[in-house]
Structure formats: C-alpha cells, structure tokens
Design an enzyme around this catalytic site. Sequence first.
Site, PDB file in Angstrom:
ATOM      1  N   SER A 167       0.864  -1.182   0.000  1.00 26.11           N
ATOM      2  CA  SER A 167       0.000   0.000   0.000  1.00 26.11           C
ATOM      3  C   SER A 167       0.900   1.231   0.000  1.00 26.11           C
ATOM      4  O   SER A 167       2.078   1.127   0.385  1.00 26.11           O
ATOM      5  CB  SER A 167      -0.839   0.004   1.289  1.00 26.11           C
ATOM      6  N   TYR A 215      -2.432  -1.513  10.451  1.00 26.29           N
ATOM      7  CA  TYR A 215      -2.347  -1.702   8.995  1.00 26.29           C
ATOM      8  C   TYR A 215      -1.042  -1.118   8.454  1.00 26.29           C
ATOM      9  O   TYR A 215      -0.322  -1.767   7.687  1.00 26.29           O
ATOM     10  CB  TYR A 215      -3.550  -1.014   8.356  1.00 26.29           C
TER      11      TYR A 215
HETATM   12  C1  BGC Z   1      -6.145   1.649   2.612  1.00 28.45           C
HETATM   13  C2  BGC Z   1      -7.359   2.528   2.452  1.00 28.45           C
HETATM   14  C3  BGC Z   1      -6.948   3.973   2.157  1.00 28.45           C
HETATM   15  C4  BGC Z   1      -5.954   4.024   1.028  1.00 28.45           C
HETATM   16  C5  BGC Z   1      -5.447   5.431   0.716  1.00 28.45           C
HETATM   17  C6  BGC Z   1      -5.230   1.845   1.427  1.00 28.45           C
HETATM   18  O1  BGC Z   1      -4.092   1.057   1.597  1.00 28.45           O
HETATM   19  O2  BGC Z   1      -6.569   0.303   2.673  1.00 28.45           O
HETATM   20  O3  BGC Z   1      -8.139   2.444   3.604  1.00 28.45           O
HETATM   21  O4  BGC Z   1      -8.080   4.718   1.797  1.00 28.45           O
HETATM   22  O5  BGC Z   1      -4.860   3.195   1.312  1.00 28.45           O
HETATM   23  O6  BGC Z   1      -5.028   6.117   1.834  1.00 28.45           O
END
Ligand code: BGC
Length: 255
Positions: A143, A156
């Site tokens: 991410s 996360y």
């Molecule tokens: C997350 C989302 C978030 C996005 C942008 C992703 O990795 O799961 O919850 O909106 O990143 O910030």
Amino acid sequence: MSLKGKTAIVTGGNSGIGLAIVLELARQGANIVIDYVVHPETELDLEQQVRALGDGAIGVKADVSSVADLQTLIDTAVLEFGRVDIMVNNAGVETRTSVLETTEAQYERVLAINLKSAFFGTQLAARQMIKQGGGGRIINITSVHEDWPMPGNTAYCLSKGGMRMLTRTAGVELAPHNILVVGVGPGAVATPINLGTMQDPTLLQKLNNAIPLGRMARPEEIASLVTFLAGDGASYMTATTIFADGGIMQSSPGL
Ligand code: BGC
C-alpha cells in the site's frame, strides 16, 4: 497469453484487488490457485470464469495466517498444475484504529493476515521455486501506507511497512535463485476495504480531492501492473515497490 503454462497462487483471490488479479492473470493464460476465506458461495462461479478466460483454476479455502494452510496452497498448485511460478501475497485487512485504541486481538489479526502470511507465503513459494528450478516471481500487494503514515490505521501501516522490508530483504536473498520479489503499492482503490469511505459522500469527496488524478483506482488498474510484474517484461525488477496511487503520495493536503 504471455503467462501460458505458468501457475500462480493469489491469496485473498475472490474479492477486491485479488479478484481483479485472478481475472487478469487468467486472461494472460496462467493456471491459478485461488485462495479464499470470505464469500465461499462465489467460488465455483469464479473458477468457471477463470477457465473460460484462460486455463486451469482451483479454489482452496485457506486461512493465510496459518503456515499449514499456506503450505496447502503450494501443495495444491504442485498437485494440480505441477509447479508454482507466481506467488501473489494479496490478502489483507484493516481495522481503522489508532495506536491508542487498537486492541491486542486487532493487532494480532492484522499483522497475521497481512504480514505473517506474506512472510511465510514468500518462504514456502521460494522453497518450491528453488526445488523445481528456473526462478519465479513473488508479488506482495502492499500500500502507499508501507511508507506513508495513515493516522487512525496504525496496525495496517505497521503490517505494510513490514511488507516493504520483506520485499527488499527477501528480494536480495532470493536474487541468486532468479526469484524476483516486488511490491505493488496501491493508493485508494474501489474495493470492499474502502466501502465505508465510498458510501460517505463527504469522505469520498475529501479523498478524491487529495488524489491528483481526482478519483479512486479501479481494481483492474492494479491488476494490470501485477500481470506486468509477473511477465517477461519485468525480468530486471526486484527488491522494490512500484506504486500505483494516482499521485496521492506526492500531493499536499492543500492547506
Ligand atoms: C487503505 C485505504 C486507504 C488508502 C489510501 C489503502 O491502503 O486500505 O483504507 O483509503 O490506502 O489512503
């Protein structure tokens, strides 16, 4: 059909980004082991779609936070299709809780599903790739938050930061075997994980305003990158993350 004859495993393969990856890899001709936990009722239909698009498909209900279940995914790929060429560590969850709020159970669940699964998925896939010879590809779906803090989503962010370093370290360690390890870092993608935001017009507007391209990504826009990384064109890429984020990491909040 650039991936004809190759076998891929996709964790969390029947939902969100994972589902789009499964369909795109299928279009390129790969055989696919589709790992799933949620929505078991969609599984047979998805297998049929994959076979219609490309080649072989088999769904396996496996909890990726268990190393034994991950081994079942590898064993199934070998039994059904003879080998593992592409491992996509995609399964992921988030709790949207801050450092002050996060409980032990939330912490353990997020770290186990996101990071432990990617670590042992990488280990077990690499062992099989070394055994069969010829190298392989391990693609970790991380991410923008592998690097970029997201206040209120702490566990996360930790898990994705761990995946960033897993990608780099395992990429270096496995390079002598021609096993390439690459991270894909999406920004905001229109998938179930973001339903809360998508259903709240004010939040959605705020998010879209922060993204230079002005909108969330479609899951297919992440899947196309994964397919590229699995193919011949990406033969010199390893130990790094490629971001597909509409520019969000570079944008200022406009204050
Ligand atoms: C997350 C989302 C978030 C996005 C942008 C992703 O990795 O799961 O919850 O909106 O990143 O910030």
